[in-house]
Design an enzyme around this catalytic site. Structure first.
Site, PDB file in Angstrom:
ATOM      1  N   ARG A 235       0.837  -1.192   0.000  1.00  0.00           N
ATOM      2  CA  ARG A 235       0.000   0.000   0.000  1.00  0.00           C
ATOM      3  C   ARG A 235       0.874   1.245   0.000  1.00  0.00           C
ATOM      4  NH1 ARG A 235      -3.514  -2.575  -1.618  1.00  0.00           N
ATOM      5  NH2 ARG A 235      -5.635  -2.860  -0.847  1.00  0.00           N
ATOM      6  N   GLU A 264      -3.392   7.631  -6.167  1.00  0.00           N
ATOM      7  CA  GLU A 264      -3.356   6.947  -7.458  1.00  0.00           C
ATOM      8  C   GLU A 264      -4.530   7.387  -8.324  1.00  0.00           C
ATOM      9  OE1 GLU A 264      -3.325   2.808  -6.464  1.00  0.00           O
ATOM     10  OE2 GLU A 264      -1.309   2.869  -5.621  1.00  0.00           O
ATOM     11  N   HIS A 283       0.101  -0.022  -9.913  1.00  0.00           N
ATOM     12  CA  HIS A 283      -0.740  -0.870  -9.052  1.00  0.00           C
ATOM     13  C   HIS A 283      -1.243  -2.091  -9.827  1.00  0.00           C
ATOM     14  CE1 HIS A 283      -3.305  -0.629  -5.168  1.00  0.00           C
ATOM     15  NE2 HIS A 283      -3.120  -1.889  -5.522  1.00  0.00           N
TER      16      HIS A 283
END
Length: 329
Positions: A235, A264, A283
């Site tokens: 994370r 993000e 990601h």
């Protein structure tokens, strides 16, 4: 259709897999056109369930529906869901805790190799017509180096197993990890300070909680071995981005490989992304065609089971089970 389920967001082409599971259970899917709170709260007003990937299921979204029974996370972490509010309203929160273990472990090691061998730097140089082996020197052998794994859940353990096959020495830190458990996994349990001081590579595999938020700050990076490489596939909120940028710019860290950021997508001009010794991916560590199929199907199954009054495979807030009495099996 008997039920309506809001899909806040998804990053795959279609919801066909979810529909194959949920339509026979009498569920109509309601895909959201955007993931902002106002839109989600409006659409959630008349739904029985919510399925969410990256969008924030805020307290306002949870409270919007008087008949909400389940919030299912497409993934492992639930830091984007107001779990406490859901628990207070007897809403089951589910996740898929083990769907992408292999993929994330593989991605962490891919980032490690990309950083250690400076693949991105060499790739850019060649594309810029600079065929020069010296641009990335010095390079050092990976074999025999020390990998420190922070967080020793399923993914951390899988990284350890793969790393040992590459002849890396593995140290592990987790608050409740015992020396015996680490030894059984072929590692040595150490304190976080010892891990940071001894490791040539540090790979982060922790959930984001109020206690772990920005755990890796300037002090932590200063504790790391000079010339070490930092990897984060868990994370972005675990890391203070400005501190990591400074550690890379100063040369204290040789490189970093990250798949996650606190925001993000990031803002234009994000200082961390300006560092030449950073390898970054969007990601995507969770993804393979196999893991995606599993994620979509298992998340949908969890929703169907709760709506039918049955126990899903993973409940994030089990304290409510005494109140709602889901059937086993």
């Amino acid at each position: 259709m008997r039920y309506r389920v809001l899909v806040t967001d998804y990053v795959w082409p279609t919801l066909d897999r979810e529909q194959a599971v949920l339509e026979p259970a009498g569920v109509e899917l309601v895909p959201a056109p955007s993931g902002d709170e106002e839109t989600l709260a409006r659409l959630a007003a008349d739904v029985d369930g919510i399925m969410t990937c990256f969008a924030s299921v805020t307290p306002a979204v949870v409270r919007a529906s008087s008949k909400l029974k389940v919030i299912a996370r497409y993934g492992i972490g639930v830091d984007n869901i107001a779990v406490d509010v859901a628990t207070g309203r007897d809403v089951v929160v589910t996740n898929v805790p083990d769907y992408c273990v292999e993929e994330v472990a593989e991605h962490a090691l891919a980032l490690l190799f990309a950083c250690a061998r400076r693949l991105a730097l060499y790739d850019r140089a060649v594309r810029d017509e600079n065929w020069n082996s010296k641009v990335g020197m010095p390079l050092y052998r990976i074999n025999g180096k020390t990998l420190g794994i922070v967080g020793f859940g399923q993914i951390g353990r899988r990284v350890a197993a793969k790393a040992q096959a590459l002849d890396l020495r593995v140290l592990a830190y987790s608050p409740h990890l015992t020396p015996k458990e680490a030894q059984q996994a072929g590692c040595r349990a150490v304190s976080l300070a010892e891990l940071l001081e001894e490791s040539d590579f540090v790979s982060l595999h922790l959930p984001l909680t109020p206690q772990s938020a920005q755990m890796f700050d300037r002090e932590r990076f200063n504790q790391m071995k000079p010339g070490a490489i930092f990897i984060n596939t868990s994370r972005g909120g675990l890391v203070e981005s400005a501190a990591l940028a400074d550690a890379l710019e100063s040369g204290h860290l040789a490189a970093a490989g990250i798949d996650v950021l606190p925001q993000e997508p990031p803002d234009t001009g994000e200082a961390l992304l300006q560092q030449e010794n950073l390898v970054v991916t969007p990601h995507i560590a969770f993804y393979s065609e196999e893991s995606l199929a599993e994620l979509q199907t298992r998340t949908a199954h969890s929703v169907a089971l709760v709506l039918q009054g049955r126990m899903p495979e993973s409940v994030v807030n089990p304290e409510i089970l005494e109140r709602i009495h889901l059937q086993e099996g």
